[in-house]
Motif scaffolding. Sequence first.
Motif, PDB file in Angstrom:
ATOM      1  N   PRO A 274       9.482  -2.870   7.304  1.00 40.09           N
ATOM      2  CA  PRO A 274       8.025  -2.599   7.378  1.00 40.09           C
ATOM      3  C   PRO A 274       7.084  -4.016   7.780  1.00 40.09           C
ATOM      4  CG  PRO A 274       8.155  -1.939   5.381  1.00 40.09           C
ATOM      5  CD  PRO A 274       8.996  -2.633   6.107  1.00 40.09           C
ATOM      6  N   PHE A 275       6.648  -5.078   8.434  1.00 35.71           N
ATOM      7  CA  PHE A 275       5.667  -5.916   8.979  1.00 35.71           C
ATOM      8  C   PHE A 275       5.130  -6.100  10.315  1.00 35.71           C
ATOM      9  CE2 PHE A 275       9.581  -7.992  10.780  1.00 35.71           C
ATOM     10  CZ  PHE A 275       9.002  -8.911  11.833  1.00 35.71           C
ATOM     11  N   VAL A 276       3.605  -5.850   9.715  1.00 37.40           N
ATOM     12  CA  VAL A 276       2.111  -5.979  10.443  1.00 37.40           C
ATOM     13  C   VAL A 276       2.907  -6.720  11.347  1.00 37.40           C
ATOM     14  CG1 VAL A 276       0.924  -4.523   9.270  1.00 37.40           C
ATOM     15  CG2 VAL A 276       0.927  -7.102   9.650  1.00 37.40           C
ATOM     16  N   ALA A 277       1.922  -6.590  12.845  1.00 41.87           N
ATOM     17  CA  ALA A 277       2.033  -7.444  14.061  1.00 41.87           C
ATOM     18  C   ALA A 277       0.617  -6.939  15.199  1.00 41.87           C
ATOM     19  CB  ALA A 277       3.239  -7.122  14.768  1.00 41.87           C
ATOM     20  N   GLU A 278       1.311  -8.685  16.290  1.00 38.14           N
ATOM     21  CA  GLU A 278      -0.968  -8.824  16.858  1.00 38.14           C
ATOM     22  C   GLU A 278      -1.471  -8.550  15.598  1.00 38.14           C
ATOM     23  OE1 GLU A 278      -0.809  -9.085  19.762  1.00 38.14           O
ATOM     24  OE2 GLU A 278       1.014  -8.477  20.666  1.00 38.14           O
TER      25      GLU A 278
ATOM     26  N   LEU B 138      -9.660   1.069  12.012  1.00 38.61           N
ATOM     27  CA  LEU B 138      -8.480   0.511  13.196  1.00 38.61           C
ATOM     28  C   LEU B 138      -8.182  -1.371  12.111  1.00 38.61           C
ATOM     29  CD1 LEU B 138      -9.275   1.213  16.895  1.00 38.61           C
ATOM     30  CD2 LEU B 138      -7.074   1.433  15.608  1.00 38.61           C
ATOM     31  N   PHE B 139      -7.472  -1.671  12.496  1.00 38.10           N
ATOM     32  CA  PHE B 139      -6.767  -2.623  12.202  1.00 38.10           C
ATOM     33  C   PHE B 139      -6.697  -3.005  10.215  1.00 38.10           C
ATOM     34  CE2 PHE B 139      -9.720  -4.786  15.302  1.00 38.10           C
ATOM     35  CZ  PHE B 139      -9.158  -4.608  16.322  1.00 38.10           C
ATOM     36  N   THR B 140      -6.970  -1.938   9.491  1.00 36.94           N
ATOM     37  CA  THR B 140      -7.074  -1.966   7.817  1.00 36.94           C
ATOM     38  C   THR B 140      -5.811  -2.120   7.757  1.00 36.94           C
ATOM     39  OG1 THR B 140      -7.046   1.116   8.023  1.00 36.94           O
ATOM     40  CG2 THR B 140      -9.794  -0.863   8.105  1.00 36.94           C
ATOM     41  N   MET B 141      -5.741  -2.335   6.890  1.00 36.50           N
ATOM     42  CA  MET B 141      -4.251  -2.178   6.220  1.00 36.50           C
ATOM     43  C   MET B 141      -4.182  -1.804   4.368  1.00 36.50           C
ATOM     44  SD  MET B 141      -2.608  -6.547   6.670  1.00 36.50           S
ATOM     45  CE  MET B 141      -0.846  -6.005   5.668  1.00 36.50           C
ATOM     46  N   THR B 142      -3.655  -0.330   3.736  1.00 29.16           N
ATOM     47  CA  THR B 142      -3.085  -0.107   2.967  1.00 29.16           C
ATOM     48  C   THR B 142      -2.847  -0.932   1.529  1.00 29.16           C
ATOM     49  OG1 THR B 142      -1.420   1.488   2.743  1.00 29.16           O
ATOM     50  CG2 THR B 142      -3.247   1.883   3.569  1.00 29.16           C
ATOM     51  N   GLN B 143      -3.157  -0.916   0.540  1.00 26.56           N
ATOM     52  CA  GLN B 143      -2.304  -2.196  -0.658  1.00 26.56           C
ATOM     53  C   GLN B 143      -1.033  -1.996  -0.343  1.00 26.56           C
ATOM     54  OE1 GLN B 143      -4.562  -4.528  -2.860  1.00 26.56           O
ATOM     55  NE2 GLN B 143      -1.629  -4.710  -2.104  1.00 26.56           N
ATOM     56  N   ASP B 144      -0.916   0.090  -0.526  1.00 29.08           N
ATOM     57  CA  ASP B 144       0.707  -0.089  -0.163  1.00 29.08           C
ATOM     58  C   ASP B 144       1.528  -1.073   0.934  1.00 29.08           C
ATOM     59  OD1 ASP B 144       1.840   1.228  -2.242  1.00 29.08           O
ATOM     60  OD2 ASP B 144       1.116   3.223  -0.972  1.00 29.08           O
ATOM     61  N   LEU B 145       0.747  -1.267   2.688  1.00 31.71           N
ATOM     62  CA  LEU B 145       1.444  -1.714   3.442  1.00 31.71           C
ATOM     63  C   LEU B 145       1.114  -3.222   2.767  1.00 31.71           C
ATOM     64  CD1 LEU B 145       2.194  -1.727   6.640  1.00 31.71           C
ATOM     65  CD2 LEU B 145       0.137  -1.489   7.523  1.00 31.71           C
ATOM     66  N   ILE B 146       0.333  -4.032   2.584  1.00 32.24           N
ATOM     67  CA  ILE B 146       0.293  -5.181   1.929  1.00 32.24           C
ATOM     68  C   ILE B 146       1.709  -5.647   1.014  1.00 32.24           C
ATOM     69  CG2 ILE B 146      -0.669  -6.892   0.879  1.00 32.24           C
ATOM     70  CD1 ILE B 146      -3.018  -5.603   1.465  1.00 32.24           C
ATOM     71  N   ASP B 147       2.043  -4.586   0.382  1.00 30.42           N
ATOM     72  CA  ASP B 147       2.422  -5.490  -0.783  1.00 30.42           C
ATOM     73  C   ASP B 147       4.288  -5.067  -0.069  1.00 30.42           C
ATOM     74  OD1 ASP B 147       1.076  -5.082  -2.352  1.00 30.42           O
ATOM     75  OD2 ASP B 147       1.799  -3.017  -3.796  1.00 30.42           O
ATOM     76  N   GLU B 148       4.326  -3.534   1.133  1.00 33.87           N
ATOM     77  CA  GLU B 148       5.701  -3.505   2.122  1.00 33.87           C
ATOM     78  C   GLU B 148       5.650  -5.170   2.701  1.00 33.87           C
ATOM     79  OE1 GLU B 148       5.824   1.263   2.770  1.00 33.87           O
ATOM     80  OE2 GLU B 148       5.253  -0.695   4.348  1.00 33.87           O
ATOM     81  N   ASN B 149       4.770  -5.625   3.331  1.00 34.14           N
ATOM     82  CA  ASN B 149       4.684  -7.027   4.132  1.00 34.14           C
ATOM     83  C   ASN B 149       4.951  -8.419   2.967  1.00 34.14           C
ATOM     84  OD1 ASN B 149       3.076  -7.211   7.150  1.00 34.14           O
ATOM     85  ND2 ASN B 149       2.818  -5.670   6.164  1.00 34.14           N
ATOM     86  N   ILE B 150       5.238  -8.475   2.089  1.00 32.99           N
ATOM     87  CA  ILE B 150       5.469  -9.254   1.205  1.00 32.99           C
ATOM     88  C   ILE B 150       6.891  -9.567   0.763  1.00 32.99           C
ATOM     89  CG2 ILE B 150       4.910 -10.360  -0.900  1.00 32.99           C
ATOM     90  CD1 ILE B 150       2.179 -10.759   1.167  1.00 32.99           C
ATOM     91  N   ALA B 151       7.290  -8.239   0.628  1.00 32.49           N
ATOM     92  CA  ALA B 151       8.633  -7.885   0.864  1.00 32.49           C
ATOM     93  C   ALA B 151       9.492  -8.355   1.141  1.00 32.49           C
ATOM     94  CB  ALA B 151       8.508  -5.913  -0.428  1.00 32.49           C
ATOM     95  N   SER B 152       8.851  -7.934   2.814  1.00 32.54           N
ATOM     96  CA  SER B 152       9.716  -7.701   3.743  1.00 32.54           C
ATOM     97  C   SER B 152       9.741  -9.222   4.543  1.00 32.54           C
ATOM     98  CB  SER B 152       9.164  -7.147   5.057  1.00 32.54           C
ATOM     99  OG  SER B 152       9.061  -5.578   5.311  1.00 32.54           O
TER     100      SER B 152
END
Length: 370
Positions: A237-241, A318-332
Amino acid sequence: MPNQTISSAFDRRSFLRLGGVGAGVVGGGLLLAACSGTSGSTATGGAASGKASYGTIAIQLSWIKNIEFAGEYFATENGHYTDAGFDEVTLLAGGGSTGAEDAILSGKALVGLSSVSLTAPAILKGAPLKVIGTTFQKNPFCLMSLQEKTPIKTLADLKGKKIGVQSGGNQTIFEGFLKANGMTTSDVELVTTQYDIAPLEKGSYDAHMSYITNEPILAEADGFTPVVLGFADNGLPFVAETFTASDDAIKSKRDLLKAFLVAEIKGWTDAVKDPAKSAELAVTKFGKDLKLDKDEQTKEAEAQNTLILTEDVNKNGLFTMTQDLIDENIASLKAMGTEITADKLFDLSLLTEVYKENPDLITAFTIPTS
């Protein structure tokens, strides 16, 4: 014969467009430009009415002017940029040699739409940039197989299969996907391919690295039943746009960036509620010269809503990120070979202030099923 509309040809994009890890970013003397340039903005001073006036700014889009930027089209058409205090917001088409990071660093644009998989490597090379928000909560990458051929529905189905992957950045992400799931390239047969899905439809390999919002729609139009294994829901999982801005702009132009984000939130609120109108704007106005297909663009708008809208978005905006999502991005990112800390990559303080000052911008959307 496969459906070869101009929109499909354009949408089979090079990975430089979104996910190429470190590709073509931070070249020459652009770091100096980031510190001294105007960053794509021209201020006109305060308006006589006392309302802030931010003049003209430029946004570097990550791709051609197709459905992916429906929120920007609505922000333009419905006057959200004007209401926020901008005389004009110029949308700079992507798809060429200049990515968002380079455009910001050179002063060509104030904000750029990009991906963490591009911005993070640029930061590690010294670029003074941060991600300040994200349109897509999920990245659109997937492996597409065909029900009529060799359907790959689970990770277990993947082992031993022939997988068509584009060389360069796409291969980096695919290898990261394998690594995140305890596999390596020795577990599959890697076939170097381009962006056309014709080889998949002919049976040259079993799955094609694709965009959830694009190739499955094309395969369906060709009479096949696409089977999608999304990366975001299967270990990578990582974010885009993502919205990217310079550290200097975040510090010295906070009010301007906050006004911009307010307009963007309003534009994307309009866009996700009306995929058909989004497609109409892309086809008949903003991307008119591309000769896009309205039906396909509508389907892509509906598909990208599944990447934008989540329960967390309904709760936080819209456009926000939870801490869990941030952590998932760093791991990805680590799985893809880029090691960076969250504080070096993200600055979501502008969005926090925007929603604190404008809680009515948080909307309870109907969340589409994938």
